[in-house]
Design a protein around this motif. Structure first.
Motif, mmCIF file in Angstrom:
data_model
loop_
_atom_site.group_PDB
_atom_site.id
_atom_site.type_symbol
_atom_site.label_atom_id
_atom_site.label_comp_id
_atom_site.label_asym_id
_atom_site.label_seq_id
_atom_site.Cartn_x
_atom_site.Cartn_y
_atom_site.Cartn_z
ATOM 1 N N LEU A 19 -4.663 -3.480 -5.346
ATOM 2 C CA LEU A 19 -4.565 -2.947 -3.986
ATOM 3 C C LEU A 19 -5.406 -3.757 -2.986
ATOM 4 O O LEU A 19 -4.896 -4.109 -1.913
ATOM 5 C CB LEU A 19 -4.949 -1.472 -3.956
ATOM 6 N N PRO A 20 -6.659 -4.085 -3.306
ATOM 7 C CA PRO A 20 -7.415 -4.922 -2.358
ATOM 8 C C PRO A 20 -6.769 -6.292 -2.144
ATOM 9 O O PRO A 20 -6.810 -6.824 -1.029
ATOM 10 C CB PRO A 20 -8.787 -5.064 -3.039
ATOM 11 N N TYR A 21 -6.171 -6.849 -3.191
ATOM 12 C CA TYR A 21 -5.577 -8.181 -3.082
ATOM 13 C C TYR A 21 -4.268 -8.166 -2.301
ATOM 14 O O TYR A 21 -4.014 -9.034 -1.461
ATOM 15 C CB TYR A 21 -5.345 -8.745 -4.480
ATOM 16 N N ARG A 27 -5.582 0.261 -8.273
ATOM 17 C CA ARG A 27 -6.427 0.694 -7.163
ATOM 18 C C ARG A 27 -7.666 -0.198 -7.019
ATOM 19 O O ARG A 27 -8.069 -0.538 -5.899
ATOM 20 C CB ARG A 27 -6.859 2.145 -7.383
ATOM 21 N N CYS A 28 -8.254 -0.606 -8.137
ATOM 22 C CA CYS A 28 -9.487 -1.391 -8.099
ATOM 23 C C CYS A 28 -9.248 -2.860 -7.772
ATOM 24 O O CYS A 28 -10.073 -3.491 -7.109
ATOM 25 C CB CYS A 28 -10.217 -1.287 -9.433
ATOM 26 N N TYR A 29 -8.131 -3.415 -8.256
ATOM 27 C CA TYR A 29 -7.946 -4.857 -8.135
ATOM 28 C C TYR A 29 -6.697 -5.260 -7.341
ATOM 29 O O TYR A 29 -6.781 -6.058 -6.408
ATOM 30 C CB TYR A 29 -7.905 -5.487 -9.531
ATOM 31 N N ARG A 39 -8.493 -12.389 -10.120
ATOM 32 C CA ARG A 39 -9.042 -11.305 -10.941
ATOM 33 C C ARG A 39 -10.150 -11.806 -11.872
ATOM 34 O O ARG A 39 -11.133 -11.092 -12.131
ATOM 35 C CB ARG A 39 -7.905 -10.682 -11.766
ATOM 36 N N LYS A 51 0.824 -1.207 0.000
ATOM 37 C CA LYS A 51 0.000 0.000 0.000
ATOM 38 C C LYS A 51 0.863 1.265 0.000
ATOM 39 O O LYS A 51 0.580 2.235 -0.711
ATOM 40 C CB LYS A 51 -0.934 0.004 1.206
ATOM 41 N N SER A 74 -3.042 -5.591 -0.364
ATOM 42 C CA SER A 74 -2.971 -4.516 0.626
ATOM 43 C C SER A 74 -2.272 -4.911 1.927
ATOM 44 O O SER A 74 -1.643 -4.081 2.582
ATOM 45 C CB SER A 74 -4.378 -3.982 0.930
ATOM 46 N N LYS A 75 -2.370 -6.178 2.317
ATOM 47 C CA LYS A 75 -1.747 -6.627 3.566
ATOM 48 C C LYS A 75 -0.406 -7.332 3.334
ATOM 49 O O LYS A 75 0.157 -7.921 4.250
ATOM 50 C CB LYS A 75 -2.700 -7.550 4.308
ATOM 51 N N ASN A 133 -13.330 -11.755 -9.946
ATOM 52 C CA ASN A 133 -13.612 -10.498 -9.262
ATOM 53 C C ASN A 133 -13.598 -9.372 -10.298
ATOM 54 O O ASN A 133 -12.540 -9.000 -10.816
ATOM 55 C CB ASN A 133 -12.579 -10.223 -8.164
#
Length: 405
Positions: A114-116, A110-112, A137, A82, A118-119, A140
């Motif tokens: 980053l959520p995947y 940002r759409c795909y 992807r 991130k 992010s940690k 999703n």
């Protein structure tokens, strides 16, 4: 460990290495958790295999790499994905080929991504992890399931980010993307009949602007010559957007004919493009005369974009006008029912040049593409016995351009 339920787990080296499988994961691939040597955290990796012994070998090798990095003072955890992405969004737009490209790359991540991710740490961007990401992807999406062609496009956007990370030392090697197969569909282009129909329409279309507002006349003159220039040079839309008056040159070949050369900068770098016909100079001159008239007789600066608004700023898109144009001209669709787009002008250029006998290698260099691409997408053209090349040799002689006199 991840929240998904663990269905199998085995540990080694006093718990420093843990191999495990998760429920509802495709192919039951083994994952591994490694205790960072002399550290307090853990690293999670996908092994990329459902074979236990191959997974064990992967984990052992990775743990040895971690120990080596620790001994040599290197970071084994890296920075948060991130945080690095936030830096990327600040830096990349300044070096991107265009604002549109920068927006597309950042929006996809940002759409795909980053959520995947992010940690995760940036060092967890490995080829096996990216394979899992693109599997994720596929299921999703915002509107409809992505096709293989969409995945290839997504990979291109994400590759921009991974290459940026590599150049800045956040990851230690460039990542290779395994592209899914994409059907070699023929690109929609204008055949000879529809191209003749369009060019006839353009002449009357511009004449029909007489008596209308100046804005309509300007739009038609600019779009008409834009269409003719792209179809006779094969340059990309992005290359046309950055084309300046200083990028135009001429030379006289050994056959005594005048050749028009465009210096373009695109996704494959800078190159010289030799136009199909010297008439391209006429199309350029029409735009130059329009810009001179708009500036009360003052010639546009050599550094000004050729396809520019009245204030000299580049026109970013002709898409809306082009779509209206071909619909009004009755050439919106090709014989296969495919809707034509602005890039059809580039495909038309390639098709006509191959039909006229231009060598694949010479044409590929002029277009800034590969021979393989030409063979894949333009195999329907007949490569006749080579009668002439774009240019055999170059003379040092050149004529002055009309706006230089």
């Amino acid at each position: 460990m991840p929240k998904d339920r663990v269905i199998n787990s085995q540990s080694f080296q006093d718990g420093k290495i843990v191999l495990y499988q998760l429920e509802n994961r495709p192919k039951q691939l083994w994952l591994c958790r490694l205790k960072v040597p002399n550290g307090t955290g853990y690293l999670y990796r996908g092994t990329g295999t459902s074979d236990f012994y191959e997974a064990r070998k992967f984990a052992d090798n990775l743990y040895d790499e971690l120990r080596f990095k620790v001994r040599s003072g290197q970071s084994v955890t890296g920075q948060d994905f991130k945080k690095i992405f936030a830096e990327f969004t600040e830096s990349y737009p300044r070096e991107a080929a265009s604002e549109k490209r920068a927006a597309a790359v950042c929006e996809f991540i940002r759409c795909y991504a980053l959520p995947y991710f992010s940690k995760m740490k940036i060092t967890e961007l490995t080829e096996p992890e990216l394979t899992k990401f693109f599997d994720w992807r596929r299921v999703n999406y915002k509107k409809k399931p992505p096709t293989n062609a969409t995945i290839v496009s997504d990979q291109g956007r994400f590759k921009v980010f991974t290459n940026w990370c590599f150049r800045r030392g956040y990851i230690t090697k460039q990542i290779q993307f395994r592209k899914p197969s994409v059907p070699d569909n023929r690109r929609p282009h204008f055949d000879g009949k529809d191209w003749a129909r369009l060019t006839r329409f353009l002449r009357e279309w511009v004449k029909g602007a007489d008596g209308k507002s100046g804005a309509i006349y300007r739009e038609r003159v600019m779009l008409t010559n834009y269409v003719l220039i792209l179809a006779n040079t094969g340059i990309r839309v992005g290359e046309a957007r950055t084309l300046k008056w200083s990028d135009i040159d001429t030379f006289i070949g050994d056959d005594g004919k005048e050749n028009i050369v465009l210096q373009v900068k695109g996704k494959t770098g800078a190159r010289e493009v030799v136009s199909r016909t010297p008439d391209v100079l006429i199309y350029l001159q029409r735009i130059h005369e329009l810009r001179t008239k708009e500036s009360s007789g003052e010639k546009p600066p050599m550094t000004e974009p050729i396809f520019a608004h009245k204030d000299g700023t580049p026109i970013h898109s002709f898409k809306k006008g082009f779509n209206s144009l071909i619909k009004e001209a009755g050439v919106e669709y090709d014989t296969n029912g495919q809707r034509r787009v602005i890039y059809s002008l580039r495909h038309t250029y390639a098709t006509f040049r191959l039909q006229e006998g231009v060598n694949h290698y010479v044409l590929a260099r002029n277009m800034g593409t590969s021979v393989k691409m030409l063979e894949n997408f333009y195999g329907h053209t007949s490569n006749r016995a080579m009668a002439s090349e774009l240019t055999k040799t170059r003379s040092k002689d050149r004529k002055k351009l009309p706006w230089e006199e």
